[in-house]
Design a protein around this motif. Structure first.
Motif, PDB file in Angstrom:
ATOM      1  N   PHE A  88     121.061  39.930 -31.008  1.00 17.84           N
ATOM      2  CA  PHE A  88     120.843  39.695 -32.188  1.00 17.84           C
ATOM      3  C   PHE A  88     121.697  40.326 -33.081  1.00 17.84           C
ATOM      4  CE2 PHE A  88     116.994  39.124 -29.654  1.00 17.84           C
ATOM      5  CZ  PHE A  88     116.428  38.111 -30.099  1.00 17.84           C
ATOM      6  N   THR A  89     122.886  39.630 -33.779  1.00 14.83           N
ATOM      7  CA  THR A  89     123.870  40.189 -34.269  1.00 14.83           C
ATOM      8  C   THR A  89     123.869  40.999 -35.391  1.00 14.83           C
ATOM      9  OG1 THR A  89     124.116  37.953 -35.105  1.00 14.83           O
ATOM     10  CG2 THR A  89     125.442  38.150 -33.313  1.00 14.83           C
ATOM     11  N   GLY A  90     122.512  40.859 -35.976  1.00 15.85           N
ATOM     12  CA  GLY A  90     122.269  41.537 -37.193  1.00 15.85           C
ATOM     13  C   GLY A  90     121.473  42.764 -36.767  1.00 15.85           C
ATOM     14  N   MET A  91     121.329  43.128 -35.479  1.00 19.38           N
ATOM     15  CA  MET A  91     120.490  44.298 -35.278  1.00 19.38           C
ATOM     16  C   MET A  91     121.816  45.305 -34.655  1.00 19.38           C
ATOM     17  SD  MET A  91     117.222  42.755 -33.486  1.00 19.38           S
ATOM     18  CE  MET A  91     116.591  44.342 -32.957  1.00 19.38           C
ATOM     19  N   THR A  92     121.638  46.643 -34.256  1.00 19.83           N
ATOM     20  CA  THR A  92     122.483  47.558 -33.920  1.00 19.83           C
ATOM     21  C   THR A  92     122.411  47.313 -32.451  1.00 19.83           C
ATOM     22  OG1 THR A  92     120.814  49.424 -33.580  1.00 19.83           O
ATOM     23  CG2 THR A  92     121.904  49.233 -35.818  1.00 19.83           C
ATOM     24  N   VAL A  93     123.717  48.047 -31.909  1.00 15.63           N
ATOM     25  CA  VAL A  93     123.897  48.056 -30.283  1.00 15.63           C
ATOM     26  C   VAL A  93     122.594  48.725 -29.730  1.00 15.63           C
ATOM     27  CG1 VAL A  93     125.383  49.233 -28.581  1.00 15.63           C
ATOM     28  CG2 VAL A  93     126.419  48.161 -30.620  1.00 15.63           C
ATOM     29  N   GLN A  94     122.167  49.626 -30.095  1.00 20.61           N
ATOM     30  CA  GLN A  94     121.002  50.134 -29.558  1.00 20.61           C
ATOM     31  C   GLN A  94     119.785  49.485 -29.919  1.00 20.61           C
ATOM     32  OE1 GLN A  94     120.983  54.566 -29.860  1.00 20.61           O
ATOM     33  NE2 GLN A  94     118.464  54.682 -29.405  1.00 20.61           N
ATOM     34  N   GLU A  95     119.601  48.874 -30.704  1.00 21.81           N
ATOM     35  CA  GLU A  95     118.501  48.153 -30.909  1.00 21.81           C
ATOM     36  C   GLU A  95     118.274  46.854 -29.857  1.00 21.81           C
ATOM     37  OE1 GLU A  95     117.428  49.048 -35.526  1.00 21.81           O
ATOM     38  OE2 GLU A  95     118.882  47.277 -35.370  1.00 21.81           O
ATOM     39  N   ASN A  96     119.578  46.441 -29.841  1.00 23.97           N
ATOM     40  CA  ASN A  96     119.724  45.310 -28.758  1.00 23.97           C
ATOM     41  C   ASN A  96     119.482  45.628 -27.518  1.00 23.97           C
ATOM     42  OD1 ASN A  96     120.861  42.339 -29.665  1.00 23.97           O
ATOM     43  ND2 ASN A  96     121.782  43.685 -31.029  1.00 23.97           N
ATOM     44  N   LEU A  97     120.021  46.771 -27.207  1.00 23.67           N
ATOM     45  CA  LEU A  97     119.937  47.292 -25.548  1.00 23.67           C
ATOM     46  C   LEU A  97     118.230  47.782 -25.554  1.00 23.67           C
ATOM     47  CD1 LEU A  97     122.890  49.890 -25.239  1.00 23.67           C
ATOM     48  CD2 LEU A  97     122.332  47.827 -24.349  1.00 23.67           C
ATOM     49  N   GLU A  98     117.502  48.235 -26.288  1.00 22.25           N
ATOM     50  CA  GLU A  98     116.097  48.463 -26.270  1.00 22.25           C
ATOM     51  C   GLU A  98     115.387  47.483 -26.218  1.00 22.25           C
ATOM     52  OE1 GLU A  98     116.332  53.013 -28.544  1.00 22.25           O
ATOM     53  OE2 GLU A  98     115.568  51.354 -29.677  1.00 22.25           O
ATOM     54  N   LEU A  99     115.673  46.228 -26.714  1.00 17.75           N
ATOM     55  CA  LEU A  99     115.031  45.025 -26.597  1.00 17.75           C
ATOM     56  C   LEU A  99     114.958  44.644 -25.132  1.00 17.75           C
ATOM     57  CD1 LEU A  99     116.176  42.549 -29.344  1.00 17.75           C
ATOM     58  CD2 LEU A  99     113.839  43.291 -29.018  1.00 17.75           C
ATOM     59  N   GLY A 100     115.819  44.917 -24.258  1.00  9.73           N
ATOM     60  CA  GLY A 100     115.962  44.654 -22.893  1.00  9.73           C
ATOM     61  C   GLY A 100     114.651  45.239 -21.993  1.00  9.73           C
ATOM     62  N   ALA A 101     113.928  46.336 -22.877  1.00 11.09           N
ATOM     63  CA  ALA A 101     112.945  47.009 -22.139  1.00 11.09           C
ATOM     64  C   ALA A 101     111.696  47.133 -23.149  1.00 11.09           C
ATOM     65  CB  ALA A 101     113.257  48.434 -21.848  1.00 11.09           C
ATOM     66  N   TYR A 102     111.361  45.854 -23.564  1.00 12.00           N
ATOM     67  CA  TYR A 102     110.414  45.572 -24.730  1.00 12.00           C
ATOM     68  C   TYR A 102     108.882  45.574 -24.039  1.00 12.00           C
ATOM     69  CZ  TYR A 102     109.960  40.795 -23.575  1.00 12.00           C
ATOM     70  OH  TYR A 102     109.602  39.814 -22.819  1.00 12.00           O
ATOM     71  N   MET A 142     129.392  43.768 -22.996  1.00  8.83           N
ATOM     72  CA  MET A 142     129.110  44.859 -22.420  1.00  8.83           C
ATOM     73  C   MET A 142     127.109  45.299 -22.881  1.00  8.83           C
ATOM     74  SD  MET A 142     132.088  47.437 -22.946  1.00  8.83           S
ATOM     75  CE  MET A 142     133.649  46.913 -22.600  1.00  8.83           C
ATOM     76  N   VAL A 143     127.154  44.832 -24.152  1.00  4.51           N
ATOM     77  CA  VAL A 143     125.655  44.944 -24.771  1.00  4.51           C
ATOM     78  C   VAL A 143     124.781  44.047 -23.960  1.00  4.51           C
ATOM     79  CG1 VAL A 143     124.329  45.055 -26.790  1.00  4.51           C
ATOM     80  CG2 VAL A 143     126.438  45.548 -27.272  1.00  4.51           C
ATOM     81  N   ALA A 144     125.386  42.858 -23.800  1.00  7.83           N
ATOM     82  CA  ALA A 144     124.426  41.884 -22.899  1.00  7.83           C
ATOM     83  C   ALA A 144     124.172  42.431 -21.783  1.00  7.83           C
ATOM     84  CB  ALA A 144     125.132  40.469 -23.169  1.00  7.83           C
ATOM     85  N   ILE A 145     125.213  43.156 -20.915  1.00 11.11           N
ATOM     86  CA  ILE A 145     124.852  43.512 -19.499  1.00 11.11           C
ATOM     87  C   ILE A 145     124.079  44.657 -19.611  1.00 11.11           C
ATOM     88  CG2 ILE A 145     126.149  44.522 -17.478  1.00 11.11           C
ATOM     89  CD1 ILE A 145     128.439  42.662 -18.423  1.00 11.11           C
ATOM     90  N   GLY A 146     124.214  45.692 -20.597  1.00 11.05           N
ATOM     91  CA  GLY A 146     123.363  46.634 -20.875  1.00 11.05           C
ATOM     92  C   GLY A 146     121.931  46.162 -21.086  1.00 11.05           C
ATOM     93  N   ARG A 147     121.872  45.221 -22.181  1.00 15.05           N
ATOM     94  CA  ARG A 147     120.275  44.731 -22.387  1.00 15.05           C
ATOM     95  C   ARG A 147     119.764  44.171 -20.963  1.00 15.05           C
ATOM     96  NH1 ARG A 147     120.101  40.015 -26.355  1.00 15.05           N
ATOM     97  NH2 ARG A 147     121.244  39.002 -24.555  1.00 15.05           N
ATOM     98  N   ALA A 148     120.337  43.597 -20.095  1.00 12.54           N
ATOM     99  CA  ALA A 148     119.670  43.160 -18.878  1.00 12.54           C
ATOM    100  C   ALA A 148     119.406  44.353 -17.949  1.00 12.54           C
ATOM    101  CB  ALA A 148     120.547  42.242 -18.315  1.00 12.54           C
ATOM    102  N   LEU A 149     120.386  45.218 -18.105  1.00 14.80           N
ATOM    103  CA  LEU A 149     119.992  46.608 -17.225  1.00 14.80           C
ATOM    104  C   LEU A 149     118.709  47.250 -17.558  1.00 14.80           C
ATOM    105  CD1 LEU A 149     123.497  48.092 -16.404  1.00 14.80           C
ATOM    106  CD2 LEU A 149     122.012  46.603 -14.705  1.00 14.80           C
TER     107      LEU A 149
END
Ligand code: ATP
Length: 235
Positions: A88-102, A142-149
């Motif tokens: 989600f390019t309009g969201m921050t790095v941290q917000e994208n990461l947190e989405l992985g654990a929604y 890296m964000v996409a990998i982090g989001r998956a993790l």
């Protein structure tokens, strides 16, 4: 850990997988190889639950999951890093990461996992409040990998994770993936570049027209004259 048998998947009325059969054992790193359009991404999508199969079986940790939705499979331990990253390019790095654990069952320990990802990719910590659309291709990967993790996966599905990233960053991402695998995560990777695939994977399947035409260790596949005639030099 993952057992796929006679899997048939269609996109609309176009058949993409014609009886795919493959397996991945716990802790393995396996590559799916093959030309454009062979069905590699479709295979990952079917495992993740994005493409419900027409027929066939996908067993994950002993349970049939064919046709289960992605949101259910994520909670069961399957995470996917899609081709092109899809942040989600309009969201921050941290917000994208947190989405992985929604999912509610994944919320526990989120802060620790976030710190673990920042340790793995320190640049993401620096840029955590920046919009992810402002990052370079490699940083977005890296964000996409982090989001998956962030979903604590047992099985990580990676669709061309090195595509469109600078050579110097390829090594960083490769090292991170090795660490992830050494940490006990099983990895199924789609990669067009055969040599790069086997820098990481120990075993591979060669896919053509929606089914497996060859399988074996990195050594077996690279030494196979049919394989080299068909695929090497076309990186
Ligand atoms: P690539 O590296 O180009 O992604 P691939 O081996 O991953 O190739 P798939 O993307 O799985 O192959 O594609 C298999 C076939 O299904 C192709 O003919 C492709 O055009 C088609 N296809 C893939 N995804 C879709 C979709 N969402 N809708 C319609 N057709 C699709």
């Amino acid at each position: 850990m993952l057992d796929i048998k006679d899997l048939v998947v269609e996109h609309g009325n176009m058949r993409a997988l014609f009886g795919m059969t493959l397996n991945v054992r716990q802790g393995e790193r396996v590559a799916l190889l093959g030309a454009n359009g062979a069905g590699k991404s479709t295979t990952l999508g079917a495992i993740a639950g994005i493409y419900p199969p027409r027929s066939g079986s996908i067993r994950f940790k002993g349970t049939e999951i064919a046709g289960k939705p992605a949101a259910v499979n994520v909670v069961s331990g399957i995470a996917m890093v899609p081709e092109g990253r899809r942040l989600f390019t309009g969201m921050t790095v941290q917000e994208n990461l947190e989405l992985g654990a929604y999912a509610p069952s994944l919320r526990k320990g989120v802060q620790d996992r976030l710190e673990g990802i920042f340790d793995m990719f320190p640049i993401l910590k620096e840029k955590r409040h920046q919009l992810s659309g402002e990052l370079s291709g490699g940083q977005q990967q890296m964000v996409a990998i982090g989001r998956a993790l962030m979903s604590k996966p047992d099985l990580l599905l990676l669709d061309e994770p090195f595509l469109g990233i600078a050579p110097v960053v390829v090594h960083l991402v490769m090292d991170a993936l090795r660490k992830i695998a050494e940490g006990g995560v099983t990895v199924l990777l789609v990669e067009q570049n055969v040599h790069r695939a086997f820098e990481f994977a120990e075993r591979g399947y060669v896919i053509e027209h929606g089914h497996v035409i060859m399988q074996g260790s990195a050594h077996d596949i690279l030494d196979d004259p049919d394989f080299s005639a068909k695929f090497l030099g076309v990186d």
